[in-house]
Motif scaffolding. Structure first.
Motif, mmCIF file in Angstrom:
data_model
loop_
_atom_site.group_PDB
_atom_site.id
_atom_site.type_symbol
_atom_site.label_atom_id
_atom_site.label_comp_id
_atom_site.label_asym_id
_atom_site.label_seq_id
_atom_site.Cartn_x
_atom_site.Cartn_y
_atom_site.Cartn_z
ATOM 1 N N SER C 140 7.190 -1.054 3.100
ATOM 2 C CA SER C 140 6.103 -2.001 2.816
ATOM 3 C C SER C 140 5.586 -1.749 1.413
ATOM 4 O O SER C 140 5.125 -0.650 1.122
ATOM 5 N N SER C 141 5.640 -2.749 0.568
ATOM 6 C CA SER C 141 5.025 -2.552 -0.742
ATOM 7 C C SER C 141 3.512 -2.565 -0.549
ATOM 8 O O SER C 141 2.991 -3.214 0.361
ATOM 9 N N CYS C 142 2.813 -1.814 -1.397
ATOM 10 C CA CYS C 142 1.364 -1.683 -1.222
ATOM 11 C C CYS C 142 0.657 -3.030 -1.327
ATOM 12 O O CYS C 142 -0.293 -3.296 -0.587
ATOM 13 N N SER C 143 1.106 -3.878 -2.239
ATOM 14 C CA SER C 143 0.445 -5.179 -2.395
ATOM 15 C C SER C 143 0.738 -6.087 -1.214
ATOM 16 O O SER C 143 -0.138 -6.821 -0.759
ATOM 17 N N ALA C 144 1.971 -6.032 -0.716
ATOM 18 C CA ALA C 144 2.294 -6.852 0.457
ATOM 19 C C ALA C 144 1.461 -6.400 1.644
ATOM 20 O O ALA C 144 0.993 -7.204 2.447
ATOM 21 N N LEU C 145 1.265 -5.087 1.719
ATOM 22 C CA LEU C 145 0.538 -4.511 2.847
ATOM 23 C C LEU C 145 -0.963 -4.751 2.739
ATOM 24 O O LEU C 145 -1.608 -5.188 3.686
ATOM 25 N N ARG C 146 -1.525 -4.451 1.571
ATOM 26 C CA ARG C 146 -2.991 -4.402 1.474
ATOM 27 C C ARG C 146 -3.616 -5.605 0.789
ATOM 28 O O ARG C 146 -4.772 -5.916 1.041
ATOM 29 N N GLU C 165 18.675 -3.574 14.110
ATOM 30 C CA GLU C 165 17.721 -2.630 14.686
ATOM 31 C C GLU C 165 16.840 -2.111 13.552
ATOM 32 O O GLU C 165 17.334 -1.572 12.572
ATOM 33 N N LEU C 166 15.544 -2.300 13.715
ATOM 34 C CA LEU C 166 14.603 -1.855 12.677
ATOM 35 C C LEU C 166 14.039 -0.489 13.056
ATOM 36 O O LEU C 166 13.380 -0.346 14.080
ATOM 37 N N VAL C 167 14.313 0.500 12.227
ATOM 38 C CA VAL C 167 13.756 1.842 12.443
ATOM 39 C C VAL C 167 12.650 2.047 11.420
ATOM 40 O O VAL C 167 12.896 1.965 10.214
ATOM 41 N N GLU C 168 11.445 2.304 11.891
ATOM 42 C CA GLU C 168 10.337 2.390 10.937
ATOM 43 C C GLU C 168 10.257 3.765 10.279
ATOM 44 O O GLU C 168 10.615 4.770 10.871
ATOM 45 N N LEU C 169 9.781 3.754 9.049
ATOM 46 C CA LEU C 169 9.583 5.000 8.319
ATOM 47 C C LEU C 169 8.394 5.753 8.908
ATOM 48 O O LEU C 169 7.461 5.148 9.427
ATOM 49 N N ARG C 170 8.427 7.068 8.778
ATOM 50 C CA ARG C 170 7.302 7.854 9.274
ATOM 51 C C ARG C 170 6.044 7.524 8.458
ATOM 52 O O ARG C 170 4.954 7.396 8.996
ATOM 53 N N ARG C 171 6.204 7.386 7.162
ATOM 54 C CA ARG C 171 5.056 7.086 6.308
ATOM 55 C C ARG C 171 5.213 5.720 5.670
ATOM 56 O O ARG C 171 5.248 5.596 4.448
ATOM 57 N N GLU C 172 5.297 4.734 6.524
ATOM 58 C CA GLU C 172 5.538 3.391 6.011
ATOM 59 C C GLU C 172 4.406 2.900 5.120
ATOM 60 O O GLU C 172 4.628 2.125 4.187
ATOM 61 N N ARG C 173 3.208 3.370 5.381
ATOM 62 C CA ARG C 173 2.055 2.872 4.615
ATOM 63 C C ARG C 173 1.839 3.618 3.305
ATOM 64 O O ARG C 173 0.900 3.330 2.581
ATOM 65 N N GLU C 174 2.694 4.578 3.013
ATOM 66 C CA GLU C 174 2.484 5.338 1.781
ATOM 67 C C GLU C 174 3.288 4.754 0.613
ATOM 68 O O GLU C 174 4.446 4.392 0.747
ATOM 69 N N CYS C 175 2.625 4.713 -0.519
ATOM 70 C CA CYS C 175 3.206 4.170 -1.754
ATOM 71 C C CYS C 175 4.477 4.930 -2.148
ATOM 72 O O CYS C 175 4.574 6.138 -1.968
ATOM 73 N N CYS C 176 5.438 4.194 -2.728
ATOM 74 C CA CYS C 176 6.692 4.835 -3.156
ATOM 75 C C CYS C 176 6.543 5.500 -4.516
ATOM 76 O O CYS C 176 7.437 6.212 -4.964
ATOM 77 N N GLY C 177 5.416 5.237 -5.209
ATOM 78 C CA GLY C 177 5.202 5.897 -6.491
ATOM 79 C C GLY C 177 5.659 5.087 -7.693
ATOM 80 O O GLY C 177 5.729 5.606 -8.795
ATOM 81 N N PHE C 178 5.941 3.804 -7.465
ATOM 82 C CA PHE C 178 6.395 2.986 -8.597
ATOM 83 C C PHE C 178 5.214 2.704 -9.529
ATOM 84 O O PHE C 178 5.090 3.315 -10.590
ATOM 85 N N GLY C 179 4.353 1.796 -9.113
ATOM 86 C CA GLY C 179 3.130 1.557 -9.892
ATOM 87 C C GLY C 179 3.370 1.085 -11.318
ATOM 88 O O GLY C 179 2.566 1.368 -12.210
ATOM 89 N N GLY C 180 4.462 0.375 -11.568
ATOM 90 C CA GLY C 180 4.716 -0.175 -12.906
ATOM 91 C C GLY C 180 4.812 0.935 -13.931
ATOM 92 O O GLY C 180 5.626 1.850 -13.797
ATOM 93 N N SER C 181 3.930 0.888 -14.938
ATOM 94 C CA SER C 181 4.012 1.871 -16.022
ATOM 95 C C SER C 181 3.730 3.289 -15.520
ATOM 96 O O SER C 181 4.095 4.260 -16.165
ATOM 97 N N ASP C 213 9.739 -6.471 -2.042
ATOM 98 C CA ASP C 213 9.331 -6.352 -3.436
ATOM 99 C C ASP C 213 10.400 -5.669 -4.283
ATOM 100 O O ASP C 213 10.782 -4.535 -4.013
ATOM 101 N N CYS C 214 10.825 -6.342 -5.324
ATOM 102 C CA CYS C 214 11.902 -5.791 -6.141
ATOM 103 C C CYS C 214 11.454 -4.623 -7.013
ATOM 104 O O CYS C 214 12.273 -3.813 -7.427
ATOM 105 N N GLY C 215 10.166 -4.520 -7.293
ATOM 106 C CA GLY C 215 9.686 -3.369 -8.055
ATOM 107 C C GLY C 215 9.939 -2.090 -7.271
ATOM 108 O O GLY C 215 10.543 -1.136 -7.775
ATOM 109 N N CYS C 216 9.497 -2.083 -6.010
ATOM 110 C CA CYS C 216 9.724 -0.911 -5.158
ATOM 111 C C CYS C 216 11.218 -0.696 -4.968
ATOM 112 O O CYS C 216 11.689 0.444 -4.964
ATOM 113 N N LEU C 217 11.965 -1.782 -4.788
ATOM 114 C CA LEU C 217 13.405 -1.648 -4.543
ATOM 115 C C LEU C 217 14.118 -1.048 -5.748
ATOM 116 O O LEU C 217 15.017 -0.227 -5.606
ATOM 117 N N MET C 218 13.700 -1.479 -6.925
ATOM 118 C CA MET C 218 14.287 -0.921 -8.146
ATOM 119 C C MET C 218 14.004 0.587 -8.214
ATOM 120 O O MET C 218 14.861 1.384 -8.567
#
Lengths: 480, 218, 246
Positions: C140-146, C165-181, C213-218
């Motif tokens: 879940s991207s943070c913007s999509a989520l929140r 089959e969708l297996v959920e992440l343990r910390r699905e709500r935690e940011c991946c650390g992208f944050g643009g710049s 979100d392609c930012g997180c995916l990238m």
């Protein structure tokens, strides 16, 4: 706060990130605190309602801040509480010292107070031959190790039981090494009981001060706060001037939000409401109660409607517990008293952008902090504001201290170029095409400039040969 | 110091905006709990027990016997009490010699601090209770000073079931606290506790290690 | 919910435009499959978020103005990204507060909808899975989520797919650390965050990572790739289109 020198954030961050023990301690603690909070506020509808109330109470209090402070002073004075005003931490320290010296006191016992940390009161008192002993267990632990709090609610959260066991064994005479938490607590209880008996002046913070009744409210679990505010003959309460609320009725919702957000508790063990010093005929309680109101930049923050929202904070620490950045760094890496999201908006405003502006860059804008904030502080908007003012000299009366400190020709030109490119469709199309061609020629872009930083843990994306614009055109998508 | 006051207030009053002075529209309605007396007793008991308090439901006639039974199970060097209150007088009238001796809190803290901190147990009345969160309300006074519920390792509190409120908001409103705030009000939800080491919850840090609540219901 | 429109605008986002056009096209295909005409203004570029979040609001505004101009009519503006969607929907009114374009920005923001939310709530899309059984996990991207609050819609699309089959992440709500710049300015922190995310993904046993979100995916995809993981990262639109297109 801190040493008022520029903090070496990159060095601090690297150090914290490379400390696996710290990372582990923090992760499990933050998971637990987050889980407890979620359990308590399990119903999103009632939580939203409650925090709307909290937000409103804090907003209403801030709107009337000068009036409420005058009222608080008047009511407290009528009740026999002596009110002092301090513009700076230095003034606040001096006020405390004079009270302590007037009573020929050398032993101060302290309840947990972030404002006293902001003042660096212990250090100041030590320089004047006054021992200030922290009595909250977490604060006691870090004081023994000459550290500062790494979290505003659980100050020793960066340490695990082994580290504390070793510390007690080394620093407290005749203490056997034990990792049993109950035994560690018992050791602290025994040592501190003696100190409570001997304490000549008690110092505490204030969670809420009620203007209409002149009441100081204190939240705690251990009982040390009650000891400090009851056993010694003198009690000094230090408080940031934003902590005032209008009415007694404002207290119950804020109390629930505070304890629930902080530790997932319905209520703490003790809620202590102090309205006067010991009255004639009463057998205990301090004969003198002093309230020190500290400004330290708050009145300046208050003057700006957007920045003012920072002052709604009730110091629950939920934003720290849910912050992916704090969870990986802990509080010490931030270099200032208030870490995490709230610290990252509050500190640069107090200390200025030159010293602490970098704190505003330690965020992905993930918004986890705002989601849990019990008084709805727009943390990310304020972070953006701080970033904006870092790069721009601002011609308004409420500009943040140090605005424009990052003014950089290269960065400004980069963004101007970026803007031009994205304002002109032909330029945008051309650059997309060029990047596509470049990517086709170079399977991996060279890791230079900022790409070097990206490349330290991630491979670089490839630019597509044909952009979405081009594909959409080929597919014959129209425009209107 | 006077300068600080004047400077701070001047800064605030100068910066106040017309928006700040406009009437503040409240959009929030409080959701009030409405519990029956039985529910209040049950809720308070359940909540306080969850916080490791021992809650005994007894009656106006039976509570002293319940207290005695509890005390006889323990080895205590004394029971701190308030001799001038109705509660204290009732105790003194029927106290037995095999029980821990009653010790009155009759001197000021300056005169009795050491002795006070050495005594094992205390008993106090309460001003009321809070059902929603599970807490006692104490209004310490000259008869029942503040340290009675803090210094001894065992605190016993007597609570009249009729004085349990739904919530703090209700207690404040119904008892008109605003008009008569005493020196000190305490809400107490259990024995003293801490979670400062690895968030491990342990009881009995600086305040009482045990809290026994005798609820007088009927 | 708004009534089913004849036409929609498509805001492709700059990152999709440059790096992931196939994800953008998949979103377009899904909309067209439902009988909606997709309008693609060639004048569009970037939502302005990179500058907006980096301390350059004036530059962000200049670019944002261009988008206001490129989407003049009142058709829904469908965005295959929670992050850019959040910028357009929630931040344009703030960016243009006290600006002459404020009303125009509000008009624009009111039309913005994230792709999966649009497919689910407006088009009530029904998916028939033609793919082989697969286990996937979801970020879940943070913007999509929140900000956009569309995660339930995104996942409901995946749940329509019988063999997925969708297996959920343990910390699905935690940011991946992208944050643009943030990802380059705080590279160590960002790396620490994405490493944890990768570990979480690996633990699911999924053979693909999906996100909206392609930012997180990238970012996550780049980290997966860097760590020689065999799990590809893919935009949900592309994945769904593959499954139903066969």
């Amino acid at each position: 706060m801190a040493n008022s020198s520029v903090v070496d954030f990159p060095k601090n961050f690297t150090k914290a990130l490379n400390d696996p023990q710290l990372r582990h301690n923090l992760r499990s603690a933050m998971d637990t605190l987050g889980m407890r909070r979620r359990t308590l506020f399990s119903d999103p509808v009632s939580f939203e309602q409650l925090r709307a109330t909290g937000d409103e109470i804090r907003q209403r209090a801030l709107r009337q801040l000068p009036e409420l402070l005058e009222k608080l002073e008047k009511k407290c004075t009528e009740n026999g509480i002596q009110v002092h005003w301090a513009e700076t931490p230095a003034e606040a320290n001096q006020i405390c010292l004079e009270i302590i010296q007037r009573h020929n006191a050398h032993r101060v016992i302290k309840g947990k107070s972030m404002v006293s940390e902001e003042m660096h009161l212990n250090h100041f008192l030590a320089e004047h031959d006054v021992e200030a002993l922290e009595t909250d267990l977490g604060e006691y632990i870090i004081q023994l190790d000459h550290e500062t709090p790494s979290h505003i609610i659980v100050p020793a959260i960066h340490k695990n039981r082994d580290q504390i066991a070793r510390l007690f064994h080394d620093k407290i005479p005749n203490t056997p090494y034990t990792e049993v938490v109950e035994e560690l607590n018992a050791i602290a209880r025994k040592v501190l009981r003696e100190k409570f008996l001997a304490g000549e002046v008690g110092v505490s913070g204030v969670n809420f001060a009620v203007a209409e009744t002149g009441t100081l409210c204190l939240v705690e679990n251990e009982g040390n706060g009650r000891m400090c505010t009851t056993a010694p003959p003198v009690h000094i309460a230090v408080m940031g001037l934003e902590k005032v609320v209008e009415r007694l009725d404002d207290v119950p919702p804020l109390l629930r939000l505070l304890t629930g957000s902080a530790t997932g508790q319905l209520i703490t063990t003790y809620f202590n409401m102090i309205t006067s010093p010991r009255k004639a005929g009463e057998k205990d309680g301090p004969k003198e109660v002093h309230l020190v109101l500290l400004d330290n930049g708050r009145s300046k923050i208050w003057a700006d409607p957007e920045l003012r929202q920072t002052l709604k904070c009730i110091r629950c620490g939920a934003c720290l517990n849910h912050c992916p950045v704090y969870t990986r760094l802990g509080g010490h890496a931030y270099g200032y008293v208030y870490p995490g999201p709230i610290g990252s908006i509050l500190t640069p405003q107090i200390e200025g952008l030159v010293n602490a502006g970098a704190m505003a860059t330690a965020s992905t804008f993930c918004g986890a902090c705002e989601e849990v904030c019990p008084v709805k502080i727009p943390i990310t908007d304020i972070l953006r504001r701080l970033r904006n003012e870092s790069y721009q000299k601002v011609d308004t009366p409420h500009a943040v201290k140090g605005h424009g400190y990052k003014l950089s020709v290269i960065e400004s030109l980069t963004w101007k170029g970026w803007a031009l490119n994205n304002m002109m469709p032909w330029a945008n199309a051309l650059s997309a095409k060029l990047l596509g061609l470049l990517s086709a020629q170079l399977p991996r872009l060279p890791k230079v400039g900022l790409l070097k930083y990206w490349g330290q843990s991630r491979t670089l994306p490839k630019f597509a040969a044909r952009s979405l614009h081009a594909l959409a055109k080929e597919k014959g998508l129209r425009d209107e | 110091m006077n300068n600080a006051r004047a400077n701070i207030l001047a800064r605030l009053w100068t910066a106040i905006s017309p928006d700040d002075l406009a009437p503040f529209e409240s959009s929030v309605a409080g959701s009030a709990l409405e519990l029956s007396r039985t529910e209040r007793v049950a809720r308070l008991k359940q909540r306080m027990e969850a916080m490791h308090a021992e809650v005994v439901i007894t009656s106006a006639n039976g509570w002293i016997d319940a207290l005695k039974a509890t005390l006889r199970q323990r080895l205590l060097n004394g029971l701190l009490y308030a001799p001038d209150t109705a509660l204290g007088k009732a105790l003194a009238a029927v106290w037995d010699s095999d029980l821990p001796p009653l010790v009155g809190y009759t001197e000021t803290i300056e005169q009795c601090k050491e002795r006070l901190f050495a005594i094992d147990a205390s008993i106090t009345s309460t001003q009321g209770g809070l059902a929603d969160v599970g807490a006692l309300i104490l209004w310490p006074d000259s008869d029942e000073p503040r340290l009675m519920s803090l210094a001894p390792a065992l605190h016993i509190a007597v609570l009249d079931a009729a004085k349990i409120h739904d919530s703090l908001a209700q207690a404040i409103a119904h008892e008109h606290w605003r008009e008569k705030m005493p020196t000190n009000i305490l809400l107490i939800s259990g024995p003293s506790k801490t979670a400062d080491i690895e968030l491990v919850l342990t009881f009995g840090v600086h305040g009482p290690k045990e809290l026994i609540v005798l609820i007088l219901d009927g | 919910m708004p009534t089913r429109p004849q036409k929609v605008y498509y805001f492709g986002t700059c990152l999709i435009d440059l790096c992931y056009p196939q994800a953008g096209m998949a979103g377009i295909e899904l909309l067209q499959r439902e009988g909606v005409e997709v309008l693609f203004p060639q004048q569009q570029s970037c939502c302005g978020q990179p500058a907006y979040n980096s301390g350059f609001p004036e530059e962000a505004r200049k670019v944002a103005r261009q988008q206001l101009k490129a989407f003049p009519n009142d058709y829904p503006i469908v965005v295959p990204s929670g992050s850019c969607g959040g910028m357009l929907k929630h931040h344009y009114p703030k960016l243009f507060a006290n600006q002459p374009e404020f009303a125009e920005a509000q008009r624009f923001s009111g039309q913005v909808m994230e792709l999966t939310e649009f497919l689910v709530t407006v088009l009530e899309i029904q998916l028939e899975d033609r793919g082989q059984p697969i286990k996937v996990t979801w970020h879940s991207s943070c913007s999509a989520l929140r900000e956009m609050r569309v995660i339930d819609y995104s996942k409901s699309l995946l749940r329509q797919l019988r063999n997925v089959e969708l297996v959920e992440l343990r910390r699905e709500r935690e940011c991946c650390g992208f944050g643009g710049s943030f990802s380059v300015k705080q590279a160590d922190l960002s790396s620490a965050m994405v490493s944890d995310k990768v570990a979480d993904i690996e633990k699911t046993g999924a053979s693909r990572l999906l996100s909206g979100d392609c930012g997180c995916l990238m970012h996550i995809g780049g980290a997966l790739d860097y760590q020689k993981s065999l799990i590809p990262a893919q935009h949900i639109a592309e994945f769904v289109w593959e499954r139903v297109h066969g």
